[in-house]
Design a protein around this motif. Structure first.
Motif, PDB file in Angstrom:
ATOM      1  N   ASN A  64       0.600  -1.301  -0.029  1.00  0.00           N
ATOM      2  CA  ASN A  64      -0.194   0.018   0.098  1.00  0.00           C
ATOM      3  C   ASN A  64       0.873   1.209  -0.007  1.00  0.00           C
ATOM      4  N   MET A  65       2.190   1.260  -0.112  1.00  0.00           N
ATOM      5  CA  MET A  65       3.131   2.342  -0.132  1.00  0.00           C
ATOM      6  C   MET A  65       2.722   3.087  -1.338  1.00  0.00           C
ATOM      7  N   VAL A  66       2.633   4.336  -1.071  1.00  0.00           N
ATOM      8  CA  VAL A  66       2.244   5.306  -2.403  1.00  0.00           C
ATOM      9  C   VAL A  66       3.441   5.663  -3.103  1.00  0.00           C
ATOM     10  N   ILE A  93      -4.927  10.752  -9.172  1.00  0.00           N
ATOM     11  CA  ILE A  93      -4.523   9.457  -9.363  1.00  0.00           C
ATOM     12  C   ILE A  93      -3.291   9.004  -8.213  1.00  0.00           C
ATOM     13  N   VAL A  94      -3.602   7.888  -7.540  1.00  0.00           N
ATOM     14  CA  VAL A  94      -2.594   7.596  -6.425  1.00  0.00           C
ATOM     15  C   VAL A  94      -2.056   5.998  -6.896  1.00  0.00           C
ATOM     16  N   LEU A  95      -0.747   5.994  -7.026  1.00  0.00           N
ATOM     17  CA  LEU A  95       0.032   4.802  -7.610  1.00  0.00           C
ATOM     18  C   LEU A  95       0.606   4.100  -6.422  1.00  0.00           C
ATOM     19  N   SER A  96       0.191   3.052  -6.302  1.00  0.00           N
ATOM     20  CA  SER A  96       1.043   2.187  -4.976  1.00  0.00           C
ATOM     21  C   SER A  96       2.047   0.984  -5.862  1.00  0.00           C
ATOM     22  N   SER A  97       2.386   0.132  -5.097  1.00  0.00           N
ATOM     23  CA  SER A  97       3.145  -0.763  -5.629  1.00  0.00           C
ATOM     24  C   SER A  97       2.510  -2.134  -6.472  1.00  0.00           C
ATOM     25  N   ARG A  98       0.972  -1.986  -6.484  1.00  0.00           N
ATOM     26  CA  ARG A  98       0.341  -3.191  -6.870  1.00  0.00           C
ATOM     27  C   ARG A  98      -1.082  -2.451  -7.360  1.00  0.00           C
ATOM     28  N   ASN A 172       6.737   0.305 -14.631  1.00  0.00           N
ATOM     29  CA  ASN A 172       7.755  -0.485 -13.643  1.00  0.00           C
ATOM     30  C   ASN A 172       6.930  -1.075 -12.712  1.00  0.00           C
ATOM     31  N   ALA A 173       5.853  -0.571 -12.100  1.00  0.00           N
ATOM     32  CA  ALA A 173       5.209  -1.170 -11.226  1.00  0.00           C
ATOM     33  C   ALA A 173       4.428  -2.629 -11.467  1.00  0.00           C
ATOM     34  N   ILE A 174       4.170  -2.541 -13.143  1.00  0.00           N
ATOM     35  CA  ILE A 174       3.446  -3.681 -13.484  1.00  0.00           C
ATOM     36  C   ILE A 174       4.641  -4.578 -13.748  1.00  0.00           C
ATOM     37  N   ASP A 175       5.605  -4.454 -14.223  1.00  0.00           N
ATOM     38  CA  ASP A 175       6.751  -4.990 -14.432  1.00  0.00           C
ATOM     39  C   ASP A 175       7.263  -5.884 -13.081  1.00  0.00           C
ATOM     40  N   ARG A 176       7.011  -5.324 -12.024  1.00  0.00           N
ATOM     41  CA  ARG A 176       7.761  -5.798 -10.777  1.00  0.00           C
ATOM     42  C   ARG A 176       6.679  -6.968 -10.295  1.00  0.00           C
TER      43      ARG A 176
END
Length: 461
Positions: A64-66, A93-98, A172-176
């Motif tokens: 949940n880290m932004v 828009i808020v992007l977190s790790s997943r 990058n978030a998707i690739d991880r």
């Protein structure tokens, strides 16, 4: 003597302390080595198919880290695979790790929504796909996110470096994340229980994999059975269609049984006349009588179009029923009647002036001598088949009555020639000199109107 005793006691105490400290250090060291062995066993677990799962340490410690937040233009164009109407709106828009979360217009409102428990629209990035989508919008700097659940989102910004930064951050978030959503759920489950012992972890994971095997077998057998059932259903439908096509009755049989009635519109003129045992179709006579009864003085008669839906309704009734009452209130608009009459002549497979006579009528109208022109056309009219000749005589006789009222209805000979010329007289190959043919079509219709008595006068009624 007492001093030496105290000294010996201090040395013993120090030695014992050192020994205790060494024992503690040894126990800590042993514990650390035991922890290392546990972490090694946890990071190298084999599945039932021999694949190695990535170490747990690669899973984000805080999902949940932004990672990024800001304003972008957003449009949702698909929901569960169902296409939606594109509607752009400004979103925080808020992007977190997943995942990505979409809030309303302001950051303050986004924060208040979190406090009040209002859940924003959330997009799971696991297994998602991101790409630039220039063809999806006329706006610049647009990219698309497609989720495994079939949701599609467009994100856009007019500022190049902002949208580029967002694209790379989301990519990058998707690739991880793992590509397989089912695999990611396993990894997350491992992440949740990583504090447990290695024995519990291995037994828990082995139980999961053992429980999933029968389900996979059942789903596979279901798919195989379902596909085989679909194939048999398709073969059964094809067989029934073939039997129906080979056994279906002929058009003549259906007409004899009254299931399919003979059409008036779209049929050959001689066919309609033979069916009615006449040389002029009954529908043509009815329309002419109705116009002469209540339409001679109407402004723009035959030039003004009637309501197309009502004309089609009249066309349907004529094709399906034998009796027709044009005095009915639903046909009170006389332009509907004239529109239906024009449609009847326009839909004839062969026009009122037969194709074989087209060039001869054109050559006749080209003659320089006016009297010769009239005599040639009169001769051609007398050579026409009886249904064509008699229908032509009644129609042009009716149009002369329209011209006689030109001071009221404003329809001159030239106006009626423009309306009826292309409808009654056309070449079989209309791709030729259409502009030239149109001039001749209008001139022939005008001449037959202006010289009606000379062309049709000597014929027997």
């Amino acid at each position: 003597m007492q001093k030496s005793t105290n000294s010996d006691t201090s040395v013993e105490t120090l030695n014992s302390t050192r020994q205790g400290t060494g024992a503690v250090q040894m126990r800590i060291k042993n514990a650390n080595s035991h922890h290392d062995r546990l972490s090694q066993s946890k990071s190298m677990i084999l599945t039932d198919v021999g694949k190695v799962i990535e170490p747990v340490s690669q899973i984000p410690q805080n999902p949940n880290m932004v990672e990024k937040e800001g304003y972008l233009q957003k449009a949702k164009i698909a929901d569960g695979g169902k296409k939606l109407r594109k509607n752009w709106s400004t979103s925080w828009i808020v992007l977190s790790s997943r995942k990505i979360e979409f809030y309303k217009e302001s950051k303050q409102q986004a924060l208040s929504n979190v406090k009040t428990g209002h859940k924003p629209e959330s997009v799971d990035l696991c297994g998602a796909h991101i790409e630039w989508a220039k063809e999806k919008s006329s706006r610049k700097n647009v990219f698309q996110i497609t989720t495994v659940s079939g949701n599609e989102f467009l994100l856009q910004s007019d500022i190049d470096f902002i949208i580029l930064d967002w694209f790379h951050a989301i990519k990058n978030a998707i690739d991880r994340l793992p590509k397989d959503p089912s695999g990611s759920s396993r990894n997350l489950e491992l992440f949740k229980i990583q504090r447990s012992s290695s024995t519990e972890l291995l037994s828990h994971y082995d139980n999961d994999t053992k429980e999933q095997k029968p389900e996979h077998r059942k789903s596979l057998m279901f798919r195989l059975h379902h596909s085989a059932s679909d194939t048999s259903d398709k073969n059964r439908v094809k067989s029934r269609l073939k039997k129906f096509i080979t056994r279906r009755p002929s058009l003549k049989t259906l007409q004899e049984k009254g299931l399919i009635k003979d059409q008036i519109f779209g049929s050959h003129l001689h066919t309609v006349c033979e069916r009615e045992n006449s040389t002029v179709p009954r529908f043509v006579k009815q329309c002419i009588e109705a116009v002469e009864k209540r339409g001679l003085d109407v402004d723009g008669i035959y030039r003004v179009s009637g309501n197309l839906a009502t004309i089609q309704k009249l066309r349907f009734i004529v094709n399906q029923e034998e009796k027709l009452n044009l005095d009915d209130s639903q046909w009170e608009d006389i332009h509907v009647v004239t529109g239906a009459l024009k449609m009847f002549f326009r839909e004839l497979p062969e026009p009122l002036f037969p194709y074989s006579f087209f060039e001869r009528f054109v050559e006749a109208i080209k003659k320089q001598d006016y009297n010769t022109r009239i005599e040639t056309i009169k001769s051609l009219v007398q050579k026409l088949p009886p249904p064509n000749r008699d229908t032509m005589k009644i129609l042009f006789g009716h149009l002369t009555k329209i011209v006689a009222k030109a001071s009221k209805n404003l329809m001159s000979t030239q106006s009626l020639g423009i309306v009826f010329g292309p409808t009654l007289l056309r070449a079989q190959d209309e791709m030729g000199n259409m502009a030239v043919h149109m001039v001749y079509q209008n001139q022939i219709a005008e001449l037959m109107l202006s010289e009606y008595n000379k062309i049709f006068g000597s014929e027997e009624d």
